[in-house]
Each structure stands twice: as C-alpha cells, then as structure tokens.
Design a protein around this motif. Structure first.
Motif, PDB file in Angstrom:
ATOM      1  N   GLN A 198      35.814  50.347  45.842  1.00 18.86           N
ATOM      2  CA  GLN A 198      35.973  50.600  44.414  1.00 18.86           C
ATOM      3  C   GLN A 198      36.003  52.098  44.144  1.00 18.86           C
ATOM      4  OE1 GLN A 198      36.536  48.228  42.355  1.00 18.86           O
ATOM      5  NE2 GLN A 198      36.304  49.112  40.317  1.00 18.86           N
ATOM      6  N   SER A 254      33.478  43.227  42.159  1.00 22.56           N
ATOM      7  CA  SER A 254      34.493  42.812  43.131  1.00 22.56           C
ATOM      8  C   SER A 254      33.858  42.130  44.327  1.00 22.56           C
ATOM      9  CB  SER A 254      35.298  44.036  43.589  1.00 22.56           C
ATOM     10  OG  SER A 254      35.976  44.631  42.506  1.00 22.56           O
ATOM     11  N   GLY A 309      32.701  47.903  41.453  1.00 23.13           N
ATOM     12  CA  GLY A 309      32.576  47.641  42.878  1.00 23.13           C
ATOM     13  C   GLY A 309      31.670  46.458  43.172  1.00 23.13           C
TER      14      GLY A 309
END
Length: 425
Positions: free
Chosen positions: A20, A263, A260
């Motif tokens: 990320q 995800s 991040g």
C-alpha cells in the motif's frame, strides 16, 4: 467448535502495508511535486482528474479485482468473463472520461488524449495488482509499484530539466508510469495465473452478479472525494480545491496505513472464508482497535510536526484544520474497512452496498451543507468523516452481528460457551 484465533501472518500484514505504501508513496511524490511546480488552479485540476482516475479504478477493482479474489478464477468460463469485463470497463472509461472532460472544456485536446491513455493503463495495472494480492504476493506488488514510480518521476524530472512543468506533462508521466507497471506486473504474476483464455463462452453474468455490487461499493469513497472537490469548485473556488488537496497530500500517510491493513484483511478473509463469522468478527474488532490506536498516534505526530514537515512535503504550510479533518476522515475509514471487507466475504454484497451508499450520501450532504453555510474548505473532510464512521458501525450491528447469531443458532452453540471461547463481542 469456534476457533479462538485465526492465524494472521505478521510478515504478510507488513508486506501488505509495504505494498500500500509503495503505491501511495508514488502518488504522494507526484502530487507533492505538482504542489511545488504547478499553479494552484492547475493543481486543483490535477486533483480532480486524479480523483476521477481513482474512481474509475475503483470500478474495475471491485468488478474484476474482488471477483478474481473471491470467485474461482481457475474456471475457464469465469476467467473469460473477468477478462471480458476488464477489457470492456477499461476501454469505456478510457474513452468516456476524456471525452466528457474535453466536451465541458475542463481539459484541452492533448490533455484529453493523455488522460484517456492514463485511465486505461491505470485500470489494467490495478487489476494486475489485485491478481498478485489474491496470491498474497505483496512483495511482488512493491516491485511493480516501484517501476511505476520510477518511470513517472523520470518523466516529471525531464519536464523540470527541459521546460516549465504543466498539467499535460503530469498526465503523460502518469500514463507512462502505469504502462511500465503493466509490463512488470505481467512478468511477476505467478505461473498458474499467467495466461489468458478465449472469450468464447465467457460467463460474464456470474462475474457481474458478484462484481457489480462490489464495484458499486468500491466507487463510493472515491466518488465522495470527487463530489467533494466538485462542490468546492462550485460553492467556493478552484483555488480552495487546491488548498484542500495540499492538506490531503500531507495527511496521505494515514490513509495509506488504513488502506494497507484493509487490503490485507480482505485477502486474508477470502483465504479463510471457511472460518466462522464469530472468529472473523473477533479478528476484525481487534484489527479496528489496533488501527485506530496507531492512526491516532500518527495523527498527533503529524499535527505536531506540521509547521516544519508541511513545507518540506508540499512547499507550503497546509491548513491545520484541513489536515486535522483528513486525519479524522482516515480514522473514520478505519472504522468501516474491516467490517466492510468481512461483510463482503461472509454476507450480502448488496446489503453492504446499501449501507455504504447511505453513509456516503450522509457524508456528501454534510459536506455540501457545511460549505454552503460557511464557505470554509477546511471543514469539508470533517463533514465527510461523519457518515463514514456511521457506516462502519451500521455494518457491524446490522449485518455481522445477525450473521454471527444465526451461525451460532445453526451450530446449537449457547451464549455462555461463546464467552468461554473468547469470541464475545
């Protein structure tokens, strides 16, 4: 029996953050350089165009990226459907976005052409990232993102050497960088997925049945950002859009961290979809507390360092209230992301979208109202944070808790046992 904990790889989570970060840092560097070299009106334009680009990517990321993560992409017909949707969406966005932008006089002809190339390349590159993400190949994503950043920054550097930087040059840099990412990403995809199939017999209805709702949901946040920028242009000034963009650039690391973790959790939930809702919900609760704690600590440091770090990052001192607003918005996203990702795996994508649409409309209404009443651009992200926080709470209470209760009833597990297992929420 409900498992006490679901193993979560610390290394995987760290690489997810790195992946990320590698994408966000590239975008941050491009926008930070733009803040230093472009006029404030051109910076505002670039912010709007970049927001539209991210909005388009959210379409393919949800429609194709989430589908290849959750559905069985080894099936030829499903795989063909995913390929067909990627081709259709990337071509449609690559034509419609620049055409509309040119028709309303927002960009010139050359800028429209470069914008179309940038959009199409960005969408394909983003789906390749999602394919690597489905394999939990976050380290490979970092390599892919570094190639994008190096090529784009090289283009920007050439502009500074050979002449005055312009919006046209930045669009060209984005297009070239994303194209480089496609080449590198295609080479890094694991061998079992490094192939294409014929479109004949493509089951694009099955892909659409899941992906359409995920795409609609993925579009909500960037759609809100784009609507906020447009509201600023209409209700305040284009210069105010640029000022808010400068504050967002400075606060971007907070969103990078939250994104991040989100995800990684989505990919991890997909890998562990056979686990119970209770166990996954307990994991989501723990993740939320950790992410909020780290985000709050980072926000305090960012605001303390603003007088010095702000000019270093953007070339000027961002508005304190606007920066604080973006940090509050990052915290609100941290509230909704773990629960939204889990509900998308275990629950109904349609119901998740309905709740996310409701919180987005609340946020947008608050933004428009506060801008109309005060004209103060710095209050816009504060208003946007309200609906997002409400959305996360609603998903947990209205979707996940009932799913957990139904699961326990089917398994004939009593509440006292749940408390003993350590998963009581």
């Amino acid at each position: 029996m409900i498992s006490r904990r679901i193993p979560v790889s610390l290394t995987g989570a760290l690489w997810a953050l790195a992946a990320q970060a590698s994408q966000a840092v590239g975008s941050f560097l491009i926008m930070a350089l733009a803040a230093r070299t472009l006029e404030i009106e051109e910076l505002g334009k670039l912010g709007v165009l970049y927001g539209v680009l991210v909005l388009c990517a959210a379409t393919t990321s949800g429609f194709v990226g989430d589908s290849l993560t959750v559905l069985d992409r080894s099936g030829r017909r499903l795989r063909a459907g995913m390929q067909l949707w990627l081709l259709t969406l990337s071509c449609a966005c690559g034509v419609l976005v620049p055409t509309i932008s040119f028709a309303i006089g927002f960009v010139s002809g050359v800028e429209a052409l470069l914008l179309g190339l940038a959009v199409a390349a960005y969408l394909v590159e983003d789906v390749l990232r999602r394919l690597l993400m489905a394999h939990l190949g976050f380290a490979r994503i970092v390599v892919m993102d570094l190639s994008v950043t190096c090529v784009a920054l090289s283009m920007v550097w050439l502009q500074n050497v050979n002449g005055h930087p312009s919006l046209t040059g930045y669009l060209a840099a984005i297009a070239c960088g994303q194209s480089a990412g496609i080449v590198v990403g295609a080479a890094l995809v694991p061998r079992p997925d490094r192939y294409l199939v014929r479109f004949r017999g493509a089951d694009w209805n099955a892909v659409a049945a899941y992906g359409s709702w995920r795409a609609a949901q993925q579009m909500l946040r960037p759609g809100l950002m784009t609507a906020m920028r447009l509201a600023l242009m209409i209700l305040v000034t284009l210069a105010a859009t640029g000022q808010l963009e400068i504050a967002r650039i400075y606060a971007a690391p907070a969103m990078l961290f939250v994104g991040g973790i989100s995800s990684y959790l989505f990919a991890a939930y997909a890998k562990n979809r056979a686990s119970t809702v209770a166990a996954l919900l307990a994991q989501a609760d723990r993740a939320l507390l950790i992410v909020l704690g780290i985000t709050a600590t980072g926000a305090a440091v960012a605001l303390w360092a603003l007088p010095v770090a702000g000019p270093l990052a953007t070339g000027q001192t961002p508005d304190f209230l606007a920066v604080a607003g973006w940090l509050a918005y990052a915290a609100s996203v941290a509230i909704v992301s773990p629960y939204g990702a889990l509900a998308a795996i275990k629950g109904s994508a349609k119901r998740v979208f309905a709740l996310r649409l409701a919180d987005t409309l609340v946020s947008l209404a608050c933004v428009v109202l506060i801008l109309h009443l005060t004209g103060d651009f710095a209050l816009a992200p504060w208003a946007a944070a309200l609906g997002s926080a409400l959305g996360g709470t609603a998903i947990r209470l209205l979707l996940l808790v009932p799913l957990k209760r139904d699961e326990m009833q089917k398994a004939h597990i009593s509440p006292p046992y749940e408390r003993q297992s350590g998963t009581h929420v």
